[in-house]
Design a protein around this motif. Sequence first.
Motif, PDB file in Angstrom:
ATOM      1  N   GLN A 197      -4.122  -8.451  -2.154  1.00 40.86           N
ATOM      2  CA  GLN A 197      -4.078  -6.944  -1.523  1.00 40.86           C
ATOM      3  C   GLN A 197      -2.885  -6.844  -0.836  1.00 40.86           C
TER       4      GLN A 197
ATOM      5  N   SER B 212       0.273  -4.280  -1.964  1.00 40.51           N
ATOM      6  CA  SER B 212       0.578  -2.921  -0.993  1.00 40.51           C
ATOM      7  C   SER B 212       2.238  -3.112  -0.779  1.00 40.51           C
TER       8      SER B 212
ATOM      9  N   VAL C  59       2.128   3.319   2.158  1.00 37.55           N
ATOM     10  CA  VAL C  59       1.728   2.216   1.227  1.00 37.55           C
ATOM     11  C   VAL C  59       0.274   2.464   0.912  1.00 37.55           C
ATOM     12  N   SER C  60      -0.081   1.852  -0.033  1.00 39.93           N
ATOM     13  CA  SER C  60      -1.389   1.875  -1.000  1.00 39.93           C
ATOM     14  C   SER C  60      -2.559   1.652   0.239  1.00 39.93           C
ATOM     15  N   THR C  61      -3.756   2.668   0.071  1.00 39.65           N
ATOM     16  CA  THR C  61      -4.810   2.348   1.052  1.00 39.65           C
ATOM     17  C   THR C  61      -5.940   1.757   0.542  1.00 39.65           C
TER      18      THR C  61
ATOM     19  N   VAL D 278      -4.662  -2.836   4.917  1.00 38.98           N
ATOM     20  CA  VAL D 278      -3.972  -1.638   4.992  1.00 38.98           C
ATOM     21  C   VAL D 278      -3.020  -1.566   6.360  1.00 38.98           C
TER      22      VAL D 278
ATOM     23  N   SER E 111      -0.251  -3.908   6.368  1.00 41.04           N
ATOM     24  CA  SER E 111       0.803  -3.486   5.382  1.00 41.04           C
ATOM     25  C   SER E 111       1.510  -2.176   5.966  1.00 41.04           C
ATOM     26  N   GLN E 112       0.991  -1.446   6.335  1.00 47.13           N
ATOM     27  CA  GLN E 112       1.615   0.047   6.940  1.00 47.13           C
ATOM     28  C   GLN E 112       2.526  -0.384   7.979  1.00 47.13           C
TER      29      GLN E 112
END
Length: 418
Positions: A168, A172, A253-255, A262, A265-266
């Motif tokens: 994941q 991301s 970024v991708s959720t 998430v 990553s954000q």
Amino acid sequence: MTDTWRERLLPASFRGISFLIPQTSVPVGMKGQLHEFPQRDTPFFEPLGKQSQVHKMTAWVIGDDCFDRRDKLIEALGTPDAGELVHPWLGRMQVKPGECEMSHDLVGGGMITFDLTFYPDVPLKTPAARVNTQAQVVKSSESLLTSSLNRYQSAMGTVNQARLGLLQMRNSLSNVFSVVQQQFAPFVSVFTDVNGFAQSLMNSPGSLSSLFSSYFSSFSGSSFFSSRSGSGYRSAVAAATQQVGAVSSINTVSTIGGTDAVKASQATANLVQDSVLVQIGLIVSEMPVATQPESIESMPSVEQQALQPIVRPDVPVADDVIELRDHLNEAIHDASLKADPDHYLALNSFRQAVVKHLTAVAQSGVRLVDVTPPETLSALVLAYRRFGDATRAPEVVQRNRIRHPGFVPALPIKIAQR
């Protein structure tokens, strides 16, 4: 028929108080020091500048109302500010009254004599504060970096590292890692690929903030702006423009994935995005407000320029700077929409400082104009005809992406206004 010298004389007055002037004197020429040496018959005069225009004159106040006009003239001479002196021979001028003397004579009857001294008025320039927009950009960049590091550490402190999955995180952060590779070259040796980047965040999230803190402690935007090459503004604007695109590419970024993945990553994307903005700010801060070059009255021939090229100060192209300003303003605005209140203030202050400085740089630059050559010409000939400077031929070629410098087509092209 020309007027006689008597007809050209002006009625004498000071601050509107009239009087007669039988004679006047004022120093002219140069002041200096005469050096005389023993046993030598060749004295040496050292000029020290022009003589100060100190007007000395004799003035008469005559008439039945001489006492009233005398009192008014005394009051005018006692006023410290500058006033207008109408000189019969030299015209109107602003002067300040100096040491004067008044005398009465019983034999003279209704006449008062003044010996007047007037000094030239040199208006004092009002001090004007000039904002150092370059320093403001540097300061706001440093504040943004501090706020960004604090935001990242706070966000990562709420992440449960045990719930982070490598797959994941890797998916991301693929775009974020690409930006890190492109914009922060020293990090390539630390993170070999996106897997290593993701694993580093999972195992030691604080290491990334330490890397950026160390990176900016020795970073200098001067490497992107070199006035010696004559393309300082062009290279700096090109580098900053490319980095603005990188800022926009990792705004979100991708959720897809777990909440912690998430969130981590954000937070990472936000740190990298802010770091790119800080780097842009430090590059922009190296772009000074240009001084307009003096126009050259007689341009040397092409042959002379081949032997001794014209040295022309680097001047920004206003259109390029304005385009960078607008794109950067939009990118910072988009980044601020997802910021918490404290970080929003840091981003907004940074945005205002950068926009203000780039506006000042653009105002000192030259605008682009559309020009259509009358026929197919070489870039060298076109540059010489337009600017009188054949060395600016590469500027014409690069600006319009001309395939061959020897053939500029007779089509509309964009070149600097001067």
